[in-house]
Design a protein around this motif. Sequence first.
Motif, PDB file in Angstrom:
ATOM      1  N   MET A 191       0.836  -1.190   0.000  1.00 41.35           N
ATOM      2  CA  MET A 191       0.000   0.000   0.000  1.00 41.35           C
ATOM      3  C   MET A 191       0.873   1.243   0.000  1.00 41.35           C
ATOM      4  N   ASN A 192       0.272   2.330  -0.456  1.00 43.00           N
ATOM      5  CA  ASN A 192       1.036   3.572  -0.471  1.00 43.00           C
ATOM      6  C   ASN A 192       0.675   4.436   0.742  1.00 43.00           C
ATOM      7  N   LYS A 193       1.407   5.522   0.898  1.00 40.18           N
ATOM      8  CA  LYS A 193       1.237   6.392   2.066  1.00 40.18           C
ATOM      9  C   LYS A 193      -0.189   6.947   2.149  1.00 40.18           C
ATOM     10  N   LYS A 194      -0.736   7.343   1.002  1.00 39.95           N
ATOM     11  CA  LYS A 194      -2.088   7.906   0.974  1.00 39.95           C
ATOM     12  C   LYS A 194      -3.121   6.872   1.438  1.00 39.95           C
ATOM     13  N   THR A 195      -2.971   5.634   0.988  1.00 31.64           N
ATOM     14  CA  THR A 195      -3.876   4.563   1.384  1.00 31.64           C
ATOM     15  C   THR A 195      -3.742   4.265   2.870  1.00 31.64           C
ATOM     16  N   ASP A 196      -2.513   4.206   3.359  1.00 33.29           N
ATOM     17  CA  ASP A 196      -2.272   3.971   4.785  1.00 33.29           C
ATOM     18  C   ASP A 196      -2.934   5.055   5.633  1.00 33.29           C
ATOM     19  N   GLU A 197      -2.801   6.316   5.199  1.00 36.50           N
ATOM     20  CA  GLU A 197      -3.402   7.429   5.934  1.00 36.50           C
ATOM     21  C   GLU A 197      -4.924   7.328   5.925  1.00 36.50           C
ATOM     22  N   PHE A 198      -5.495   6.933   4.774  1.00 33.60           N
ATOM     23  CA  PHE A 198      -6.949   6.774   4.678  1.00 33.60           C
ATOM     24  C   PHE A 198      -7.438   5.731   5.684  1.00 33.60           C
ATOM     25  N   PHE A 199      -6.791   4.562   5.712  1.00 34.88           N
ATOM     26  CA  PHE A 199      -7.233   3.499   6.603  1.00 34.88           C
ATOM     27  C   PHE A 199      -7.015   3.866   8.069  1.00 34.88           C
ATOM     28  N   ALA A 200      -5.952   4.574   8.374  1.00 34.57           N
ATOM     29  CA  ALA A 200      -5.719   5.026   9.748  1.00 34.57           C
ATOM     30  C   ALA A 200      -6.824   5.986  10.179  1.00 34.57           C
ATOM     31  N   ARG A 201      -7.188   6.904   9.291  1.00 32.56           N
ATOM     32  CA  ARG A 201      -8.255   7.866   9.584  1.00 32.56           C
ATOM     33  C   ARG A 201      -9.609   7.153   9.725  1.00 32.56           C
ATOM     34  N   LEU A 202      -9.873   6.182   8.852  1.00 30.72           N
ATOM     35  CA  LEU A 202     -11.119   5.415   8.930  1.00 30.72           C
ATOM     36  C   LEU A 202     -11.220   4.700  10.275  1.00 30.72           C
ATOM     37  N   LYS A 203     -10.135   4.078  10.708  1.00 31.85           N
ATOM     38  CA  LYS A 203     -10.136   3.361  11.985  1.00 31.85           C
ATOM     39  C   LYS A 203     -10.466   4.309  13.138  1.00 31.85           C
ATOM     40  N   VAL A 204      -9.837   5.476  13.153  1.00 30.68           N
ATOM     41  CA  VAL A 204     -10.094   6.450  14.213  1.00 30.68           C
ATOM     42  C   VAL A 204     -11.560   6.881  14.191  1.00 30.68           C
ATOM     43  N   GLU A 205     -12.085   7.177  13.001  1.00 28.46           N
ATOM     44  CA  GLU A 205     -13.480   7.612  12.892  1.00 28.46           C
ATOM     45  C   GLU A 205     -14.442   6.517  13.346  1.00 28.46           C
ATOM     46  N   LEU A 206     -14.160   5.274  12.961  1.00 32.62           N
ATOM     47  CA  LEU A 206     -15.018   4.163  13.376  1.00 32.62           C
ATOM     48  C   LEU A 206     -14.955   3.953  14.884  1.00 32.62           C
ATOM     49  N   ASP A 207     -13.757   4.047  15.462  1.00 33.16           N
ATOM     50  CA  ASP A 207     -13.616   3.902  16.909  1.00 33.16           C
ATOM     51  C   ASP A 207     -14.371   4.999  17.658  1.00 33.16           C
ATOM     52  N   ASN A 208     -14.358   6.205  17.113  1.00 28.55           N
ATOM     53  CA  ASN A 208     -15.015   7.332  17.771  1.00 28.55           C
ATOM     54  C   ASN A 208     -16.529   7.321  17.618  1.00 28.55           C
ATOM     55  N   SER A 209     -17.046   6.651  16.582  1.00 32.49           N
ATOM     56  CA  SER A 209     -18.476   6.732  16.301  1.00 32.49           C
ATOM     57  C   SER A 209     -19.245   5.449  16.607  1.00 32.49           C
ATOM     58  N   THR A 210     -18.542   4.388  16.985  1.00 32.85           N
ATOM     59  CA  THR A 210     -19.212   3.091  17.103  1.00 32.85           C
ATOM     60  C   THR A 210     -18.764   2.358  18.353  1.00 32.85           C
ATOM     61  N   GLN A 211     -19.715   1.699  19.003  1.00 31.84           N
ATOM     62  CA  GLN A 211     -19.422   0.788  20.112  1.00 31.84           C
ATOM     63  C   GLN A 211     -19.216  -0.595  19.507  1.00 31.84           C
ATOM     64  N   TRP A 212     -18.046  -1.165  19.681  1.00 31.59           N
ATOM     65  CA  TRP A 212     -17.741  -2.482  19.095  1.00 31.59           C
ATOM     66  C   TRP A 212     -17.946  -3.575  20.118  1.00 31.59           C
ATOM     67  N   PRO A 213     -18.371  -4.780  19.702  1.00 33.60           N
ATOM     68  CA  PRO A 213     -18.719  -5.193  18.342  1.00 33.60           C
ATOM     69  C   PRO A 213     -20.008  -4.518  17.878  1.00 33.60           C
ATOM     70  N   ALA A 214     -20.144  -4.400  16.555  1.00 32.95           N
ATOM     71  CA  ALA A 214     -21.300  -3.724  15.979  1.00 32.95           C
ATOM     72  C   ALA A 214     -21.556  -4.230  14.564  1.00 32.95           C
ATOM     73  N   GLU A 215     -22.800  -4.016  14.094  1.00 36.27           N
ATOM     74  CA  GLU A 215     -23.094  -4.315  12.700  1.00 36.27           C
ATOM     75  C   GLU A 215     -22.470  -3.238  11.836  1.00 36.27           C
ATOM     76  N   TYR A 216     -21.923  -3.668  10.708  1.00 37.74           N
ATOM     77  CA  TYR A 216     -21.291  -2.729   9.785  1.00 37.74           C
ATOM     78  C   TYR A 216     -21.772  -3.058   8.383  1.00 37.74           C
ATOM     79  N   LEU A 217     -22.029  -2.027   7.600  1.00 38.58           N
ATOM     80  CA  LEU A 217     -22.471  -2.207   6.221  1.00 38.58           C
ATOM     81  C   LEU A 217     -21.327  -1.886   5.275  1.00 38.58           C
ATOM     82  N   PHE A 218     -20.809  -2.926   4.632  1.00 37.94           N
ATOM     83  CA  PHE A 218     -19.799  -2.755   3.591  1.00 37.94           C
ATOM     84  C   PHE A 218     -20.525  -2.588   2.271  1.00 37.94           C
ATOM     85  N   LYS A 219     -20.021  -1.706   1.412  1.00 36.06           N
ATOM     86  CA  LYS A 219     -20.571  -1.550   0.062  1.00 36.06           C
ATOM     87  C   LYS A 219     -19.420  -1.521  -0.924  1.00 36.06           C
ATOM     88  N   PHE A 220     -19.550  -2.350  -1.943  1.00 32.10           N
ATOM     89  CA  PHE A 220     -18.528  -2.436  -2.977  1.00 32.10           C
ATOM     90  C   PHE A 220     -19.191  -2.427  -4.342  1.00 32.10           C
TER      91      PHE A 220
END
Length: 94
Positions: free
Chosen positions: A1-30
């Motif tokens: 992975m590149n630096k931009k991708t790593d930063e995106f996933f790091a930011r996503l993890k922080v946002e998910l941790d801040n907005s969700t009580q885990w374990p939780a249902e998550y909706l993936f869309k592809f």
Amino acid sequence: MNKKTDEFFARLKVELDNSTQWPAEYLFKFIVPTTEANVKEVENAFNGLGAVIKTTKSKNQTFTSVSINVQMASAQAVVDKYIELSTIEGIISL
């Protein structure tokens, strides 16, 4: 992975941790190019997890939308699943 991708996933993890009580249902869309192999590869990544999977083909049948509703243990588990599926050619994560 590149630096931009790593930063995106790091930011996503922080946002998910801040907005969700885990374990939780998550909706993936592809969105994947419509081939049986692509759709199966996405579905197989969620085998054994009790996921509810819905697929919808685009109007011209070129792409398939795959929505997966599944119980995830943590924000890191969500990030790991996105990384795992990023190897599928032509996949777009929404």
